[in-house]
Write an enzyme that holds these catalytic residues in place. Structure first.
Site, mmCIF file in Angstrom:
data_model
loop_
_atom_site.group_PDB
_atom_site.id
_atom_site.type_symbol
_atom_site.label_atom_id
_atom_site.label_comp_id
_atom_site.label_asym_id
_atom_site.label_seq_id
_atom_site.Cartn_x
_atom_site.Cartn_y
_atom_site.Cartn_z
ATOM 1 N N CYS A 154 13.373 -59.078 -38.095
ATOM 2 C CA CYS A 154 14.096 -60.231 -37.388
ATOM 3 C C CYS A 154 13.418 -61.513 -37.372
ATOM 4 O O CYS A 154 12.295 -61.618 -37.483
ATOM 5 C CB CYS A 154 14.314 -59.829 -35.837
ATOM 6 S SG CYS A 154 15.400 -61.136 -35.003
ATOM 7 N N ASP A 211 12.934 -63.627 -35.219
ATOM 8 C CA ASP A 211 12.223 -63.831 -33.949
ATOM 9 C C ASP A 211 10.637 -64.054 -33.858
ATOM 10 O O ASP A 211 10.127 -63.352 -34.650
ATOM 11 C CB ASP A 211 12.739 -62.465 -32.907
ATOM 12 C CG ASP A 211 12.161 -62.927 -31.464
ATOM 13 O OD1 ASP A 211 13.248 -62.704 -30.707
ATOM 14 O OD2 ASP A 211 11.251 -63.249 -31.214
ATOM 15 N N HIS A 220 13.596 -55.346 -33.152
ATOM 16 C CA HIS A 220 13.027 -55.039 -31.922
ATOM 17 C C HIS A 220 13.993 -55.231 -30.598
ATOM 18 O O HIS A 220 15.243 -55.357 -30.733
ATOM 19 C CB HIS A 220 12.114 -56.693 -31.872
ATOM 20 C CG HIS A 220 12.835 -57.872 -31.813
ATOM 21 N ND1 HIS A 220 13.067 -58.493 -30.912
ATOM 22 C CD2 HIS A 220 13.682 -58.330 -32.755
ATOM 23 C CE1 HIS A 220 13.886 -59.319 -30.996
ATOM 24 N NE2 HIS A 220 14.336 -59.493 -32.124
ATOM 25 N N ARG A 249 8.502 -63.778 -31.749
ATOM 26 C CA ARG A 249 7.701 -62.844 -31.393
ATOM 27 C C ARG A 249 7.450 -61.732 -32.087
ATOM 28 O O ARG A 249 6.592 -60.775 -31.687
ATOM 29 C CB ARG A 249 8.357 -62.340 -29.964
ATOM 30 C CG ARG A 249 8.679 -63.565 -28.863
ATOM 31 C CD ARG A 249 9.570 -63.109 -27.892
ATOM 32 N NE ARG A 249 10.536 -62.758 -28.386
ATOM 33 C CZ ARG A 249 11.957 -62.397 -27.499
ATOM 34 N NH1 ARG A 249 11.509 -62.123 -26.256
ATOM 35 N NH2 ARG A 249 13.046 -62.146 -28.018
ATOM 36 N N CYS A 303 16.511 -58.269 -28.811
ATOM 37 C CA CYS A 303 16.834 -59.191 -29.832
ATOM 38 C C CYS A 303 18.213 -60.139 -29.435
ATOM 39 O O CYS A 303 19.148 -59.351 -28.780
ATOM 40 C CB CYS A 303 17.402 -58.283 -31.102
ATOM 41 S SG CYS A 303 17.774 -59.357 -32.405
HETATM 42 CO CO CO Z 1 15.824 -60.623 -33.006
#
Ligand code: CO
Length: 202
Positions: free
Chosen positions: A44, A46, A100, A48, A103
């Site tokens: 992803c 993302d 994750h 993080r 999400c």
């Molecule tokens: Co995500």
């Protein structure tokens, strides 16, 4: 203020490169003419979930593709080029789909809050949700990874590699942003083994 943030990134980079070179003299020079990662990571976007850092590797070890909610969509020309390059040219041995928990993309689908292009991008997740009743967010994040591994296993480039005897493993992992740990969802597969089984049948 914004420019200061950007300048900080460049300063960080300089310090990082110097540190690496001090710890491992010649590290960058060695990588200059060599790109042989064993792993392709599909994760992803993302912030993080930074692929290399999570698995503790240095530059040169993981070929990375990231998009919103780690989708494997067989009409996505970007991912298809990454797959072809990773499999046919780099000859990676493992493809890891890493989702994750928490999400944002998956959550938006569950709460019916997608719009515009994201509506299209997350169509498969919507379909998955409808087929599974009303799963919670954690369960949905896991189901999404399983689906994407399955999509990979059905992909023409992956199947061709398997039929040509390329030892290529697919894996589905999920990452917890709350403790930094990865979990293997136990959906690993290697087309060669499956084919070998088939050939054994009379
Ligand atoms: Co995500």
């Amino acid at each position: 203020m914004t420019m200061k943030d950007i300048e900080q990134l460049l300063a960080n980079n300089k310090a990082w490169a110097e540190d690496v070179e001090k710890d491992m003299p010649g590290f960058f020079r060695k990588l200059e003419n060599q790109h042989k990662p064993k792993f392709l990571w599909i994760g992803c976007s993302d912030s993080r979930v930074p692929a290399d850092q999570l698995v503790g590797v240095m530059p040169g070890e993981v070929f990375v593709h990231r998009n919103i909610s780690n989708q494997v969509i067989n009409t996505d020309i970007n991912l298809m080029c990454v797959l072809q390059y990773a499999i046919d040219f780099l000859r990676v041995k493992h493809i890891i789909v890493c989702g994750h928990y928490n999400c944002g993309g998956i959550e938006a689908v569950l709460e019916n809050q997608t719009s515009g292009l994201l509506d299209h991008w997350l169509e498969n997740v919507k379909d998955l949700m409808e087929r599974n009743g009303t799963p919670g967010l954690d369960e949905m994040c896991e189901l999404n990874v399983r689906l994407q591994v399955r999509n990979l296993a059905l992909n023409t480039i992956v199947r061709r590699a398997w039929s040509q005897g390329h030892p290529l493993f697919l894996h589905g992992w999920i990452y917890s942003v709350s403790n930094g740990l990865l979990r293997d969802l136990g959906v690993s597969r290697n087309g060669l083994e499956n084919q070998t089984e088939k050939h054994k049948q009379p």
